[in-house]
Design a protein around this motif. Structure first.
Motif, PDB file in Angstrom:
ATOM      1  N   GLY B 222      14.451 -11.000 -34.760  1.00 26.02           N
ATOM      2  CA  GLY B 222      13.284 -10.130 -34.848  1.00 26.02           C
ATOM      3  C   GLY B 222      13.561  -8.859 -35.632  1.00 26.02           C
ATOM      4  N   PHE B 223      14.526  -8.956 -36.548  1.00 24.18           N
ATOM      5  CA  PHE B 223      14.901  -7.836 -37.430  1.00 24.18           C
ATOM      6  C   PHE B 223      15.441  -6.625 -36.664  1.00 24.18           C
ATOM      7  CE2 PHE B 223      11.879 -10.373 -39.889  1.00 24.18           C
ATOM      8  CZ  PHE B 223      12.630 -10.624 -41.020  1.00 24.18           C
ATOM      9  N   PHE B 224      15.921  -6.869 -35.462  1.00 25.31           N
ATOM     10  CA  PHE B 224      16.639  -5.827 -34.729  1.00 25.31           C
ATOM     11  C   PHE B 224      18.031  -6.369 -34.414  1.00 25.31           C
ATOM     12  CE2 PHE B 224      18.076  -3.363 -31.089  1.00 25.31           C
ATOM     13  CZ  PHE B 224      17.771  -2.073 -31.506  1.00 25.31           C
ATOM     14  N   PRO B 225      19.084  -5.601 -34.759  1.00 24.32           N
ATOM     15  CA  PRO B 225      20.434  -6.155 -34.660  1.00 24.32           C
ATOM     16  C   PRO B 225      20.842  -6.480 -33.226  1.00 24.32           C
ATOM     17  CG  PRO B 225      20.490  -3.800 -35.170  1.00 24.32           C
ATOM     18  CD  PRO B 225      19.067  -4.233 -35.286  1.00 24.32           C
ATOM     19  N   ASP B 226      21.651  -7.492 -33.090  1.00 21.68           N
ATOM     20  CA  ASP B 226      22.257  -7.825 -31.795  1.00 21.68           C
ATOM     21  C   ASP B 226      23.398  -6.845 -31.553  1.00 21.68           C
ATOM     22  OD1 ASP B 226      23.554  -8.787 -29.623  1.00 21.68           O
ATOM     23  OD2 ASP B 226      23.963 -10.781 -30.456  1.00 21.68           O
ATOM     24  N   LEU B 227      23.100  -5.804 -30.801  1.00 24.34           N
ATOM     25  CA  LEU B 227      24.064  -4.701 -30.663  1.00 24.34           C
ATOM     26  C   LEU B 227      25.336  -5.133 -29.937  1.00 24.34           C
ATOM     27  CD1 LEU B 227      21.557  -1.793 -29.876  1.00 24.34           C
ATOM     28  CD2 LEU B 227      22.716  -2.275 -32.043  1.00 24.34           C
ATOM     29  N   SER B 228      25.273  -6.237 -29.230  1.00 20.45           N
ATOM     30  CA  SER B 228      26.482  -6.696 -28.523  1.00 20.45           C
ATOM     31  C   SER B 228      27.541  -7.185 -29.507  1.00 20.45           C
ATOM     32  CB  SER B 228      26.125  -7.807 -27.532  1.00 20.45           C
ATOM     33  OG  SER B 228      25.792  -8.999 -28.249  1.00 20.45           O
ATOM     34  N   THR B 229      27.132  -7.453 -30.738  1.00 23.18           N
ATOM     35  CA  THR B 229      28.100  -7.922 -31.743  1.00 23.18           C
ATOM     36  C   THR B 229      28.436  -6.836 -32.757  1.00 23.18           C
ATOM     37  OG1 THR B 229      26.417  -8.679 -33.314  1.00 23.18           O
ATOM     38  CG2 THR B 229      27.083 -10.228 -31.586  1.00 23.18           C
ATOM     39  N   VAL B 230      27.864  -5.643 -32.582  1.00 21.86           N
ATOM     40  CA  VAL B 230      28.072  -4.562 -33.560  1.00 21.86           C
ATOM     41  C   VAL B 230      29.247  -3.691 -33.130  1.00 21.86           C
ATOM     42  CG1 VAL B 230      27.056  -2.458 -34.550  1.00 21.86           C
ATOM     43  CG2 VAL B 230      25.654  -4.521 -34.273  1.00 21.86           C
ATOM     44  N   SER B 231      30.186  -3.493 -34.042  1.00 22.94           N
ATOM     45  CA  SER B 231      31.342  -2.649 -33.728  1.00 22.94           C
ATOM     46  C   SER B 231      30.937  -1.184 -33.653  1.00 22.94           C
ATOM     47  CB  SER B 231      32.413  -2.797 -34.809  1.00 22.94           C
ATOM     48  OG  SER B 231      32.852  -4.129 -34.887  1.00 22.94           O
ATOM     49  N   LYS B 232      31.682  -0.432 -32.897  1.00 26.87           N
ATOM     50  CA  LYS B 232      31.499   1.014 -32.809  1.00 26.87           C
ATOM     51  C   LYS B 232      31.790   1.656 -34.159  1.00 26.87           C
ATOM     52  CE  LYS B 232      34.029   4.863 -30.485  1.00 26.87           C
ATOM     53  NZ  LYS B 232      34.096   5.748 -31.613  1.00 26.87           N
ATOM     54  N   THR B 233      30.884   2.498 -34.602  1.00 25.00           N
ATOM     55  CA  THR B 233      31.131   3.278 -35.815  1.00 25.00           C
ATOM     56  C   THR B 233      30.770   4.737 -35.526  1.00 25.00           C
ATOM     57  OG1 THR B 233      28.873   2.920 -36.620  1.00 25.00           O
ATOM     58  CG2 THR B 233      30.556   1.353 -37.367  1.00 25.00           C
ATOM     59  N   ASP B 234      31.160   5.619 -36.443  1.00 25.14           N
ATOM     60  CA  ASP B 234      30.795   7.026 -36.286  1.00 25.14           C
ATOM     61  C   ASP B 234      29.305   7.232 -36.518  1.00 25.14           C
ATOM     62  OD1 ASP B 234      33.561   8.231 -36.062  1.00 25.14           O
ATOM     63  OD2 ASP B 234      33.745   7.158 -37.958  1.00 25.14           O
ATOM     64  N   ILE B 235      28.836   6.623 -37.593  1.00 31.15           N
ATOM     65  CA  ILE B 235      27.464   6.861 -38.043  1.00 31.15           C
ATOM     66  C   ILE B 235      26.707   5.541 -38.029  1.00 31.15           C
ATOM     67  CG2 ILE B 235      26.046   7.820 -39.908  1.00 31.15           C
ATOM     68  CD1 ILE B 235      28.155   9.804 -38.785  1.00 31.15           C
ATOM     69  N   ILE B 236      25.437   5.595 -37.639  1.00 26.43           N
ATOM     70  CA  ILE B 236      24.562   4.421 -37.689  1.00 26.43           C
ATOM     71  C   ILE B 236      23.313   4.794 -38.479  1.00 26.43           C
ATOM     72  CG2 ILE B 236      23.197   2.755 -36.384  1.00 26.43           C
ATOM     73  CD1 ILE B 236      25.004   3.462 -33.927  1.00 26.43           C
ATOM     74  N   PHE B 237      23.176   4.245 -39.673  1.00 27.99           N
ATOM     75  CA  PHE B 237      21.931   4.436 -40.424  1.00 27.99           C
ATOM     76  C   PHE B 237      20.924   3.415 -39.918  1.00 27.99           C
ATOM     77  CE2 PHE B 237      24.465   6.967 -43.302  1.00 27.99           C
ATOM     78  CZ  PHE B 237      23.547   7.856 -43.841  1.00 27.99           C
ATOM     79  N   PHE B 238      19.743   3.911 -39.593  1.00 26.14           N
ATOM     80  CA  PHE B 238      18.717   3.016 -39.044  1.00 26.14           C
ATOM     81  C   PHE B 238      17.354   3.451 -39.567  1.00 26.14           C
ATOM     82  CE2 PHE B 238      16.009   0.788 -36.140  1.00 26.14           C
ATOM     83  CZ  PHE B 238      16.735  -0.339 -35.802  1.00 26.14           C
ATOM     84  N   CYS B 239      16.667   2.539 -40.205  1.00 28.56           N
ATOM     85  CA  CYS B 239      15.377   2.837 -40.831  1.00 28.56           C
ATOM     86  C   CYS B 239      14.279   2.054 -40.137  1.00 28.56           C
ATOM     87  CB  CYS B 239      15.450   2.458 -42.312  1.00 28.56           C
ATOM     88  SG  CYS B 239      13.915   2.696 -43.212  1.00 28.56           S
ATOM     89  N   SER B 240      13.284   2.785 -39.615  1.00 32.09           N
ATOM     90  CA  SER B 240      12.160   2.126 -38.949  1.00 32.09           C
ATOM     91  C   SER B 240      10.905   2.959 -39.116  1.00 32.09           C
ATOM     92  CB  SER B 240      12.465   1.925 -37.461  1.00 32.09           C
ATOM     93  OG  SER B 240      11.347   1.365 -36.800  1.00 32.09           O
ATOM     94  N   PRO B 241       9.799   2.403 -39.594  1.00 34.76           N
ATOM     95  CA  PRO B 241       9.631   1.047 -40.104  1.00 34.76           C
ATOM     96  C   PRO B 241      10.613   0.796 -41.250  1.00 34.76           C
ATOM     97  CG  PRO B 241       7.493   2.091 -39.827  1.00 34.76           C
ATOM     98  CD  PRO B 241       8.526   3.147 -39.611  1.00 34.76           C
TER      99      PRO B 241
END
Lengths: 460, 460
Positions: B222-241
């Motif tokens: 549904g165009f939203f990432p599966d956060l359980s598979t996302v590694s920890k990072t310092d910065i998260i760029f997220f664009c919505s819409p």
């Protein structure tokens, strides 16, 4: 780690966000005088309530931590505000930041207004422009300022100002270059280098950052560095007519500078933002010097010619002949920087810039420059009549006034406190600026005359 | 090392510079087909003459060398130009770059024209403005978009656009952070990270840069990432819409994102440049989410609301509650970045922005947005009627059209070649965009209808 602190900025609706969240209750320690584990109470009016102080795990950029105090001009603005709170009745006059004061000639603002109105029409609307600037403006800049110097339209990158392009150039160069800079100089060169990680820490004893070559410019060397004592660096920032000293380099000096860069394989970033203030035969552009196109970039601006400090328009020239050690054209990488980190100057500002370069616009700009040059004469004459040694002024809107043996900030404070005049402390431009103040000639005529009167009362 | 090459760009006056210089004669080797050791001959007309090709000793920034091809949109513009040379008679319609096309409402351009004219008056002239933006505009942005969210005027930094602020944020973070990004996403996030040296080299096999966490956004999730598979990072760029997928994250999804950031101590850079296109109850701002102010920055822009893509005006929100791991406020460092690398948005653009936020300006912006949303419906219906799976569109001016099993660039070329329509290849936004094209709904109505007709002819 979560701390608690008072906040008065939450209305009932934002408060509602915290309703069933566990953010507020995970408190490990508290700040003094604050209650802990107080739940959010949603009421109709803003209210002091408890709010978590949470720290991210992102480390602060260590280059930012290297920067000393505030950027110079905001610091001056801060001190001015403090002064105005202390003396609310005083008429403070600024000869400080170098900000233009005279209205923009109508021929230029009319062009901007027309472009604004046109944006409401189908025919006149334009969206994203070329990141490098509009073609006709690039062509006009190339023709007007570099007409017979072999600089082409495609060598010009239009920008929202020289200061912004300084940082874009630093991004281009990256963190592994070492730079030289005139001492004293416009602070953005050094500060942007620090931010990009090119430098070592600030060394308090000498008031210099590590890994920057400071090229001392003093009355003793006629404000042109003794290049025989300057170490080889990748980049050489050089501003002429100089801000803050007001000195313009002669042709013979610039020939030496270009040869020095060629011998070392360095790139000169030449700031010519005050070139139109030159009265004598000093070069207006580094590209007047033989061989400069292979070692130099030039940055410039409409700010001090047309009063565009708030409108924001400048340009950078990167000749195609300028290449990195591997032969890759510098302009090609700069183009990529401009396309990725910038989206072009405002189209309305560009319409103004184009009008600046029309015959009537050029005439209007020369009048603006001429007006400020008259101001400069008043400032220079004032300090000279008071027995001060004054430098600059002839080819620049800045007088560089010597107060031997005194601290620049002390002189700044003295003049602010006793004459309600804002100047700029020379030491803010580098250690070799200690003992000087920069006096800007931007100002309404009556203010410059009033400033002259107050200075005479103070120092007569 | 000095090479020789032909140049036809020197007039007699610039040629004179080379008169007694030894630059031209120090030739160590020659390029093929070029004569060597030919002396400069100064004649009246421009002439092909020999010119030294000199290399500086400055190493090219290795981060620049990591960048792949051109920045996406200039590359599309280049291909469009090639196409127009091939088909000079074709009426090419762009549904590509996401550039606004409709005139700016008059109420807004009038305000900009008036500000322009005022700059020609003593009372209306203003020079340098606050680097952070004019106080009344900052207040209006805070009130209009964050009225009940606890965001204050002083949390707002007015800019010349979201793209420019993305890079300023990257300068703020420096080279030692690691970032996550939606895949696909607007290319400026990744490219600015590469330029700042945050990443490893480009890995051709997976079409990703090293040391960037790509958060896959596909129809499957549904165009939203599966956060359980996302590694920890310092910065998260997220664009919505989201640009390019056109999907807006729901409140529940953003609550999860904020919690994910809080758990990891990350900073979210939330791009809400299309927030006014949201039709349903998806959040317009990340600050609607509890606890976001301690982990999030928001960037936004007037570009797509008022047709300001060429006027250049945007903003960034950095709440005071957001601090680095050592407790230092992020906003304080960003303020230093803004003061050192920027000089404020154009005062004329800011006058336009202020008018955008007046009651009549807001009404006008809603009409602009509404018009483009009608366009979007036409685009979405067209592709759906042709049997394509179409995503996005509801809350954004972009349709994300699936061409399973096909190369995005092939589809781009097919539609350009056969229908003279410019789209954007999905793979240009990241590897998970392969097989998609982004179709922008910016365009005059007749062009959108014509594009719809041509697409039906092509794919019926």
């Amino acid at each position: 780690m979560a701390l608690l602190q008072l906040s008065a900025h939450f209305s009932s609706s934002s408060c509602a966000f915290f309703g069933d969240d566990d953010v507020l209750s995970s408190t490990s320690k508290t700040l003094p005088l604050l209650r802990r584990n107080v739940k959010c109470r949603c009421i109709a009016e803003p209210v002091e309530m408890m709010q978590t102080v949470y720290k991210t795990k992102v480390s602060r950029n260590e280059n930012m931590a290297k920067l000393q105090a505030g950027y110079l001009f905001p610091e001056i603005a801060r001190r001015r505000e403090v002064h105005m709170l202390k003396y609310p009745e005083a008429k403070v006059i600024s000869l400080g930041i170098g900000d233009t004061t005279e209205p923009i000639p109508e021929v230029i603002t009319s062009a901007m207004a027309e472009r604004s109105y046109a944006l409401s029409t189908v025919a006149g609307y334009s969206g994203y422009g070329a990141e490098q600037g509009e073609k006709n403006l690039r062509a006009a800049i190339a023709e007007t300022y570099y007409g017979n110097l072999g600089i082409q339209e495609t060598d010009i990158f239009v920008s929202d100002g020289a200061k912004c392009d300084i940082s874009r150039l630093q991004i281009l160069f990256g963190s592994n270059v070492m730079m030289a800079v005139q001492d004293p100089s416009y602070p953005a060169y050094v500060d942007s280098s620090v931010i990009m990680g090119q430098t070592g820490p600030f060394q308090k004893d000498v008031e210099k950052y590590g890994k920057i070559e400071y090229m001392k410019c003093t009355p003793e060397n006629g404000f042109f560095p003794d290049l025989s004592t300057v170490s080889k660096t990748d980049i050489i920032f050089f501003c002429s007519p100089n801000n803050p000293t007001g000195s313009a380099a002669t042709r013979e000096q610039l020939v030496r500078l270009v040869q020095f860069a060629r011998d070392n394989g360095s790139i000169i970033v030449y700031d010519s933002a005050y070139a139109m203030y030159i009265s004598d035969d000093c070069p207006r552009s580094i590209f007047e010097i033989p061989g400069a196109k292979e070692v130099a970039i030039e940055i410039s601006s409409f700010s001090k010619y047309a009063g565009f400090t708030g409108v924001r328009l400048g340009w950078t020239v990167i000749p195609k002949q300028l290449v990195f050690s591997d032969g890759f054209p510098v302009a090609k990488d700069f183009n990529r920087i401009v396309c990725t980190t910038f989206n072009g100057a405002s189209n309305i500002a560009q319409a103004g810039g184009l009008e600046c370069l029309s015959p009537q616009g050029l005439k209007a700009m020369h009048e603006v420059v001429g007006f400020y040059k008259e101001n400069t004469d008043i400032v220079v004459d004032t300090f000279k009549s008071l027995g001060f040694k004054v430098y600059g002024g002839r080819n620049a809107p800045y007088a560089w006034v010597h107060f031997p043996g005194r601290s620049s900030w002390d002189v700044f404070e003295e003049i602010l406190e006793k004459a309600h005049l804002v100047t700029t402390p020379g030491s803010g431009f580098g250690p070799a600026g200690e003992g000087f103040i920069r006096v800007s000639a931007f100002g309404h005529r009556e203010n410059v005359l009033e400033a002259s009167k107050r200075l005479k009362e103070l120092y007569m």
